[in-house]
Design a protein around this motif. Structure first.
Motif, PDB file in Angstrom:
ATOM      1  N   ALA A  19       0.828  -1.207   0.000  1.00 43.07           N
ATOM      2  CA  ALA A  19       0.000   0.000   0.000  1.00 43.07           C
ATOM      3  C   ALA A  19       0.866   1.262   0.000  1.00 43.07           C
ATOM      4  CB  ALA A  19      -0.941   0.000   1.206  1.00 43.07           C
ATOM      5  N   GLY A  20       1.973   1.224   0.696  1.00 48.00           N
ATOM      6  CA  GLY A  20       2.857   2.377   0.764  1.00 48.00           C
ATOM      7  C   GLY A  20       3.655   2.634  -0.510  1.00 48.00           C
ATOM      8  N   CYS A  21       3.794   1.623  -1.343  1.00 48.17           N
ATOM      9  CA  CYS A  21       4.612   1.757  -2.565  1.00 48.17           C
ATOM     10  C   CYS A  21       3.805   1.627  -3.853  1.00 48.17           C
ATOM     11  CB  CYS A  21       5.702   0.682  -2.585  1.00 48.17           C
ATOM     12  SG  CYS A  21       6.914   0.810  -1.271  1.00 48.17           S
ATOM     13  N   GLU A  25       5.583   4.390  -9.919  1.00 49.16           N
ATOM     14  CA  GLU A  25       5.622   3.787 -11.240  1.00 49.16           C
ATOM     15  C   GLU A  25       6.555   2.577 -11.164  1.00 49.16           C
ATOM     16  OE1 GLU A  25       6.876   4.965 -15.783  1.00 49.16           O
ATOM     17  OE2 GLU A  25       6.283   6.547 -14.404  1.00 49.16           O
ATOM     18  N   GLY A  26       6.089   1.432 -11.632  1.00 48.53           N
ATOM     19  CA  GLY A  26       6.890   0.213 -11.531  1.00 48.53           C
ATOM     20  C   GLY A  26       7.156  -0.152 -10.088  1.00 48.53           C
ATOM     21  N   PRO A  27       6.118  -0.405  -9.285  1.00 52.61           N
ATOM     22  CA  PRO A  27       6.291  -0.559  -7.842  1.00 52.61           C
ATOM     23  C   PRO A  27       6.885  -1.881  -7.372  1.00 52.61           C
ATOM     24  CG  PRO A  27       4.009  -0.945  -8.422  1.00 52.61           C
ATOM     25  CD  PRO A  27       4.703  -0.482  -9.686  1.00 52.61           C
ATOM     26  N   LEU A  28       6.985  -2.879  -8.234  1.00 55.04           N
ATOM     27  CA  LEU A  28       7.403  -4.199  -7.755  1.00 55.04           C
ATOM     28  C   LEU A  28       8.791  -4.191  -7.108  1.00 55.04           C
ATOM     29  CD1 LEU A  28       6.883  -7.161  -7.299  1.00 55.04           C
ATOM     30  CD2 LEU A  28       7.586  -7.599  -9.675  1.00 55.04           C
ATOM     31  N   GLU A  34      11.634  -3.189   0.063  1.00 53.72           N
ATOM     32  CA  GLU A  34      11.056  -2.879   1.382  1.00 53.72           C
ATOM     33  C   GLU A  34      10.770  -4.160   2.170  1.00 53.72           C
ATOM     34  OE1 GLU A  34      10.344  -0.070   3.206  1.00 53.72           O
ATOM     35  OE2 GLU A  34      11.521   0.988   1.714  1.00 53.72           O
ATOM     36  N   ILE A  35      10.245  -5.162   1.491  1.00 48.35           N
ATOM     37  CA  ILE A  35       9.937  -6.429   2.165  1.00 48.35           C
ATOM     38  C   ILE A  35      11.224  -7.088   2.648  1.00 48.35           C
ATOM     39  CG2 ILE A  35       9.104  -8.788   1.753  1.00 48.35           C
ATOM     40  CD1 ILE A  35       6.828  -7.439   0.121  1.00 48.35           C
ATOM     41  N   GLN A  36      12.240  -7.099   1.795  1.00 44.58           N
ATOM     42  CA  GLN A  36      13.500  -7.701   2.223  1.00 44.58           C
ATOM     43  C   GLN A  36      14.106  -6.913   3.381  1.00 44.58           C
ATOM     44  OE1 GLN A  36      15.866 -10.096  -0.152  1.00 44.58           O
ATOM     45  NE2 GLN A  36      17.707  -8.907   0.215  1.00 44.58           N
ATOM     46  N   ILE A  50       1.763 -10.024  -2.706  1.00 44.69           N
ATOM     47  CA  ILE A  50       2.258  -9.017  -3.642  1.00 44.69           C
ATOM     48  C   ILE A  50       1.575  -9.184  -4.991  1.00 44.69           C
ATOM     49  CG2 ILE A  50       4.281  -8.171  -4.885  1.00 44.69           C
ATOM     50  CD1 ILE A  50       5.958  -9.303  -2.489  1.00 44.69           C
ATOM     51  N   ALA A  51       1.529 -10.422  -5.463  1.00 40.87           N
ATOM     52  CA  ALA A  51       0.913 -10.707  -6.760  1.00 40.87           C
ATOM     53  C   ALA A  51      -0.535 -10.240  -6.792  1.00 40.87           C
ATOM     54  CB  ALA A  51       1.005 -12.196  -7.074  1.00 40.87           C
TER      55      ALA A  51
END
Length: 159
Positions: A19-21, A25-28, A34-36, A50-51
Motif C-alpha cells: 500500500a505504501g509503494c 511507477e513500476g512498484p514491484l 522494502e519487504i527484504q 504481492i501478486a
C-alpha cells in the motif's frame, strides 16, 4: 527485521508495504526491497500477497525475486559477505579469493555458516573495477582485497 512472524503477520505487513509503494511507477522492485528490508528476505508467504495486490501472477513475482541476486528467499546470516565475480576481479585473483572464502567458511555460494554468522553471496560488479578484486561486508565495500584482507573480514564477521 523479524523472521519469526506467522503467516498472518507476514500477510498484514506485506499488504502495508505494498500500500505504501503501490502509487510508484513500476512498484514491484521498491516493494521487494522494502519487504527484504523488513523481514530480511522475501518469503514464500509474501509472494502471493504481492501478486494479488499488484494484479500480477505469482510466477511473475517469483521470477523477479529469483532474477535479481540481491533478493533472497530465506534468511541471511548475521553478516553478508559478497565477493565480486565480474571480469576485472576475476583477472586480479577473484577466483582464488572466492575459493579461499568458501574453504574458510565451509560453505558455498548462497549458503550460511552453521553458526548463522556469515552468508556468502556472489555479486557481479561492485563498481570497484580499478581496485580489483573487491568484496562487500554488510554493505561496506573493500578494494584490492588480498588473502590476508579476506581472512580479516571473515574473522570480523565471525566475532
Amino acid at each position: 527485521m523479524n523472521v519469526h512472524l506467522n503467516a498472518a503477520d507476514v500477510s498484514t505487513r506485506t499488504r502495508a508495504i505494498v500500500a505504501g509503494c503501490k502509487h510508484l511507477e513500476g512498484p514491484l522492485l521498491p516493494i521487494l526491497h522494502e519487504i527484504q528490508h523488513e523481514f530480511g528476505f522475501v518469503s514464500q508467504e509474501a509472494v502471493p500477497v504481492i501478486a494479488s495486490e499488484l494484479n500480477l501472477s505469482r510466477a511473475e513475482v517469483h521470477g523477479v525475486v529469483t532474477f535479481y541476486h540481491d533478493f533472497r528467499d530465506h534468511p541471511a546470516g548475521r553478516h553478508v559477505l559478497k565477493l565480486c565475480r565480474a571480469e576485472a576481479c576475476q583477472s586480479m585473483g577473484g577466483e582464488a579469493l572466492a575459493e579461499r572464502a568458501k574453504k574458510l567458511l565451509g560453505i558455498d555460494w548462497h549458503q550460511t555458516t552453521m553458526d548463522g554468522a556469515v552468508t556468502l553471496e556472489p555479486v557481479f560488479c561492485l563498481g570497484l573495477c580499478s581496485c580489483a578484486p573487491s568484496a562487500m561486508l554488510d554493505g561496506a565495500v573493500h578494494g584490492r582485497v588480498a588473502a590476508s584482507d579476506l581472512d580479516d573480514l571473515i574473522a570480523e564477521a565471525r566475532q
